[in-house]
Motif scaffolding. Structure first.
Motif, PDB file in Angstrom:
ATOM      1  N   PRO A 134       0.827  -1.211   0.000  1.00 58.79           N
ATOM      2  CA  PRO A 134       0.000   0.000   0.000  1.00 58.79           C
ATOM      3  C   PRO A 134       0.862   1.263   0.000  1.00 58.79           C
ATOM      4  CG  PRO A 134       0.046  -0.995   2.183  1.00 58.79           C
ATOM      5  CD  PRO A 134       0.722  -1.966   1.260  1.00 58.79           C
ATOM      6  N   VAL A 135       0.266   2.355  -0.465  1.00 57.50           N
ATOM      7  CA  VAL A 135       0.998   3.628  -0.518  1.00 57.50           C
ATOM      8  C   VAL A 135       1.348   4.084   0.891  1.00 57.50           C
ATOM      9  CG1 VAL A 135       0.920   6.024  -1.286  1.00 57.50           C
ATOM     10  CG2 VAL A 135      -0.197   4.239  -2.653  1.00 57.50           C
ATOM     11  N   VAL A 136       0.357   4.105   1.797  1.00 61.58           N
ATOM     12  CA  VAL A 136       0.591   4.442   3.207  1.00 61.58           C
ATOM     13  C   VAL A 136      -0.287   3.526   4.049  1.00 61.58           C
ATOM     14  CG1 VAL A 136       1.130   6.871   2.709  1.00 61.58           C
ATOM     15  CG2 VAL A 136      -1.214   6.221   3.313  1.00 61.58           C
ATOM     16  N   LYS A 137      -0.102   3.587   5.360  1.00 57.67           N
ATOM     17  CA  LYS A 137      -0.970   2.889   6.302  1.00 57.67           C
ATOM     18  C   LYS A 137      -1.495   3.918   7.301  1.00 57.67           C
ATOM     19  CE  LYS A 137       1.367  -1.608   5.988  1.00 57.67           C
ATOM     20  NZ  LYS A 137       2.034  -2.705   6.742  1.00 57.67           N
ATOM     21  N   VAL A 138      -2.764   4.304   7.132  1.00 59.06           N
ATOM     22  CA  VAL A 138      -3.323   5.311   8.031  1.00 59.06           C
ATOM     23  C   VAL A 138      -3.446   4.740   9.439  1.00 59.06           C
ATOM     24  CG1 VAL A 138      -4.534   6.581   6.220  1.00 59.06           C
ATOM     25  CG2 VAL A 138      -5.692   4.680   7.378  1.00 59.06           C
ATOM     26  N   HIS A 139      -3.449   5.648  10.415  1.00 57.90           N
ATOM     27  CA  HIS A 139      -3.429   5.234  11.814  1.00 57.90           C
ATOM     28  C   HIS A 139      -4.828   5.068  12.393  1.00 57.90           C
ATOM     29  CE1 HIS A 139      -1.376   4.677  15.654  1.00 57.90           C
ATOM     30  NE2 HIS A 139      -2.302   5.429  16.203  1.00 57.90           N
ATOM     31  N   ASP A 140      -5.780   5.892  11.934  1.00 62.73           N
ATOM     32  CA  ASP A 140      -7.113   5.860  12.528  1.00 62.73           C
ATOM     33  C   ASP A 140      -8.033   6.778  11.737  1.00 62.73           C
ATOM     34  OD1 ASP A 140      -9.131   5.201  14.294  1.00 62.73           O
ATOM     35  OD2 ASP A 140      -8.125   5.956  16.081  1.00 62.73           O
ATOM     36  N   LEU A 141      -9.326   6.715  12.042  1.00 64.11           N
ATOM     37  CA  LEU A 141     -10.250   7.746  11.584  1.00 64.11           C
ATOM     38  C   LEU A 141      -9.975   9.011  12.390  1.00 64.11           C
ATOM     39  CD1 LEU A 141     -13.916   6.379  11.201  1.00 64.11           C
ATOM     40  CD2 LEU A 141     -12.582   7.616   9.483  1.00 64.11           C
ATOM     41  N   ALA A 142     -10.018  10.153  11.735  1.00 64.57           N
ATOM     42  CA  ALA A 142      -9.860  11.423  12.446  1.00 64.57           C
ATOM     43  C   ALA A 142     -11.229  12.007  12.774  1.00 64.57           C
ATOM     44  CB  ALA A 142      -9.043  12.402  11.609  1.00 64.57           C
ATOM     45  N   GLY A 169     -17.880  13.197   3.806  1.00 64.91           N
ATOM     46  CA  GLY A 169     -16.857  12.169   3.711  1.00 64.91           C
ATOM     47  C   GLY A 169     -16.062  12.024   4.987  1.00 64.91           C
ATOM     48  N   PRO A 170     -15.218  10.984   5.053  1.00 65.53           N
ATOM     49  CA  PRO A 170     -14.384  10.743   6.228  1.00 65.53           C
ATOM     50  C   PRO A 170     -13.020  11.404   6.101  1.00 65.53           C
ATOM     51  CG  PRO A 170     -14.220   8.874   4.756  1.00 65.53           C
ATOM     52  CD  PRO A 170     -15.146   9.866   4.085  1.00 65.53           C
ATOM     53  N   ALA A 171     -12.403  11.640   7.243  1.00 67.39           N
ATOM     54  CA  ALA A 171     -11.000  12.050   7.302  1.00 67.39           C
ATOM     55  C   ALA A 171     -10.247  11.014   8.114  1.00 67.39           C
ATOM     56  CB  ALA A 171     -10.853  13.432   7.942  1.00 67.39           C
ATOM     57  N   PHE A 172      -9.117  10.529   7.586  1.00 65.56           N
ATOM     58  CA  PHE A 172      -8.273   9.554   8.265  1.00 65.56           C
ATOM     59  C   PHE A 172      -7.006  10.250   8.761  1.00 65.56           C
ATOM     60  CE2 PHE A 172     -10.951   7.003   5.560  1.00 65.56           C
ATOM     61  CZ  PHE A 172     -11.187   5.850   6.293  1.00 65.56           C
ATOM     62  N   ARG A 173      -6.517   9.802   9.885  1.00 67.36           N
ATOM     63  CA  ARG A 173      -5.292  10.374  10.452  1.00 67.36           C
ATOM     64  C   ARG A 173      -4.086   9.576   9.972  1.00 67.36           C
ATOM     65  NH1 ARG A 173      -3.073   9.907  15.859  1.00 67.36           N
ATOM     66  NH2 ARG A 173      -4.945   8.758  16.476  1.00 67.36           N
ATOM     67  N   ALA A 174      -3.152  10.268   9.328  1.00 71.11           N
ATOM     68  CA  ALA A 174      -1.926   9.622   8.856  1.00 71.11           C
ATOM     69  C   ALA A 174      -1.046   9.251  10.040  1.00 71.11           C
ATOM     70  CB  ALA A 174      -1.172  10.546   7.910  1.00 71.11           C
ATOM     71  N   ARG A 177     -10.319  12.464   3.117  1.00 76.97           N
ATOM     72  CA  ARG A 177      -9.192  13.278   3.550  1.00 76.97           C
ATOM     73  C   ARG A 177      -8.213  12.420   4.353  1.00 76.97           C
ATOM     74  NH1 ARG A 177     -11.430  19.311   5.339  1.00 76.97           N
ATOM     75  NH2 ARG A 177     -10.882  20.140   3.290  1.00 76.97           N
ATOM     76  N   VAL A 178      -6.927  12.666   4.155  1.00 74.33           N
ATOM     77  CA  VAL A 178      -5.899  12.083   5.014  1.00 74.33           C
ATOM     78  C   VAL A 178      -5.144  13.261   5.610  1.00 74.33           C
ATOM     79  CG1 VAL A 178      -3.886  10.598   5.158  1.00 74.33           C
ATOM     80  CG2 VAL A 178      -5.765   9.996   3.620  1.00 74.33           C
ATOM     81  N   VAL A 179      -5.156  13.357   6.937  1.00 74.36           N
ATOM     82  CA  VAL A 179      -4.685  14.562   7.625  1.00 74.36           C
ATOM     83  C   VAL A 179      -3.548  14.223   8.578  1.00 74.36           C
ATOM     84  CG1 VAL A 179      -7.023  15.516   7.477  1.00 74.36           C
ATOM     85  CG2 VAL A 179      -6.294  14.368   9.584  1.00 74.36           C
ATOM     86  N   SER A 180      -2.784  15.246   8.919  1.00 78.77           N
ATOM     87  CA  SER A 180      -1.741  15.094   9.944  1.00 78.77           C
ATOM     88  C   SER A 180      -1.499  16.433  10.608  1.00 78.77           C
ATOM     89  CB  SER A 180      -0.436  14.560   9.331  1.00 78.77           C
ATOM     90  OG  SER A 180       0.156  15.535   8.480  1.00 78.77           O
ATOM     91  N   GLU A 181      -0.861  16.371  11.779  1.00 82.45           N
ATOM     92  CA  GLU A 181      -0.439  17.563  12.529  1.00 82.45           C
ATOM     93  C   GLU A 181      -1.615  18.437  12.937  1.00 82.45           C
ATOM     94  OE1 GLU A 181       2.486  19.425  10.017  1.00 82.45           O
ATOM     95  OE2 GLU A 181       3.486  17.520   9.651  1.00 82.45           O
ATOM     96  N   THR A 182      -2.786  17.852  13.124  1.00 83.89           N
ATOM     97  CA  THR A 182      -3.940  18.615  13.581  1.00 83.89           C
ATOM     98  C   THR A 182      -3.811  18.920  15.073  1.00 83.89           C
ATOM     99  OG1 THR A 182      -5.153  16.561  13.970  1.00 83.89           O
ATOM    100  CG2 THR A 182      -5.471  17.648  11.842  1.00 83.89           C
TER     101      THR A 182
END
Length: 377
Positions: free
Chosen positions: A29-37, A92-97, A137-142
């Motif tokens: 896979p390109v990345v492995k997200v950590h959780d739903l944000a 839509g959903p946002a996932f936490r990177a 959405r895939v988000v980080s540093e929120t």
């Protein structure tokens, strides 16, 4: 008594996959997200939405004329973002990177841009669209909201194990405290293509597959999908996907402390005239104790407690999809939960069904027959 049939026999997904069946994960896979944000919605009446949200167990973080942010007691970002709109809509959903580098990696692989989120949320996002058209959405540093107080579960006496003596048990009938966002369930006309997109791009892995009775050779029609955190356990499903005649939101689920608070909080909602969709019961896939509700805009939302946690060593289970196989115990699945209760939603689904059978997608006549068998089971 010995001749009575146990309706749960063979429904617990202990069967593994057969040769040639879907492996339930992508090789690279390109990345492995950590959780739903969080989840994002639009609704025409933010005031009405906030009143229900407080009765359901959320706390308001932000309230403006055009926006509402709702949180649980766990630290982290808000669980739900609601913006004003002409009609009710799931955005839509946002996932936490796992980290900021994954957002850059995903943006580069999909040729999308990384953009800053509003200051109220902080951090950055890469916005994608899955094959069903949902914005992802895939988000980080929120921003990390601090933890809020959460009630301690009541001490319970289990058989001869007595944790409580000379003390009564009196759970208060009040709004339950939502702790966190658990999962979202989406319906899609392009089930396999959309499932593979999430596995390939976000590194999610399947916990359980369901197939229509008698149609296993055609492949699964529903999957319960979790985050791959390696040896760190994650929820049995963060995302669930099901084949159907329309691309739509089905429900979202929010963790609460325990059965007592779930039940007392449900009674609080009933006392205020809100509609229970189905519950209380315990699921099979995921094992959660559940209670489903309809908000004033018709969206289905779930309180849950005591769900399964899997690390990345657990392989997918396979089971037939039946209405009776949705719960280990509890009342029968309702027509409202199954989407066949007479009303606007069932009419929309019927129209979508007729359109889907004429369109180029995975929902064909044989799948329709399988779905009808599930509803009748």
């Amino acid at each position: 008594m010995a001749d009575q049939h146990d309706p749960h026999t063979g429904l617990h997904s202990e069967q593994g996959r057969r040769s040639g069946e879907h492996p339930g994960r992508a090789r690279n896979p390109v990345v492995k997200v950590h959780d739903l944000a969080w989840l994002e919605f639009e609704k025409p009446d933010l005031g009405r939405a906030e009143v229900f949200a407080h009765a359901f167990g959320f706390t308001t973080v932000l309230r403006t004329a055009s926006e509402l942010h709702l949180r649980g007691t766990n630290p982290g970002p808000p669980c739900v973002l609601i913006r004003g709109g002409a009609r009710s809509k799931f955005v839509g959903p946002a996932f936490r990177a796992a980290d900021g580098a994954d957002v850059l990696r995903l943006a580069d692989a999909t040729r999308r841009s990384v953009t800053a989120l509003p200051e109220t949320l902080g951090g950055v996002t890469v916005d994608l669209f899955d094959p069903s058209g949902a914005r992802v959405r895939v988000v980080s540093e929120t921003h990390e909201l601090p933890e809020l107080p959460s009630p301690t579960p009541h001490p319970l006496n289990f058989g001869h194990e007595t944790a409580r003596v000379n003390v009564t048990q009196r759970p208060r009938r009040e709004p339950v405290k939502v702790q966190r966002l658990g999962h979202v369930v989406l319906q899609t006309t392009k089930y396999l293509e959309t499932l593979n997109w999430y596995l390939d791009h976000l590194g999610l892995i399947v916990s359980d597959f369901l197939h229509y009775p008698g149609q296993r050779e055609r492949g699964p029609v529903m999957s319960f999908v979790r985050c791959d955190r390696g040896s760190e356990p994650s929820d049995h499903h963060t995302l669930a996907m099901v084949l159907g005649p329309a691309n739509r939101y089905v429900h979202s689920a929010y963790q609460v402390p325990d059965l007592d608070s779930l039940a007392a909080g449900g009674q609080y909602l009933l006392d205020r005239g809100y509609q229970r969709s189905w519950g209380i019961g315990r699921h099979i896939q995921g094992s959660q104790i559940f209670d489903y509700w309809r908000d004033p805009d018709g969206f289905m939302v779930e309180h849950f407690s005591d769900g399964d946690l899997f690390d990345n060593t657990v392989e997918p289970g396979w089971a037939p999809m039946t209405a009776s196989g949705l719960a280990q115990w509890g009342p029968p699945a309702t027509k409202d939960f199954l989407g066949i209760k007479p009303g606007r939603e069932s009419v929309r689904e019927l129209r979508a069904l007729l359109s889907a059978l004429r369109a180029d997608n995975e929902f064909d006549v044989q799948r329709l027959l399988g779905l009808l068998k599930v509803a009748a089971s």
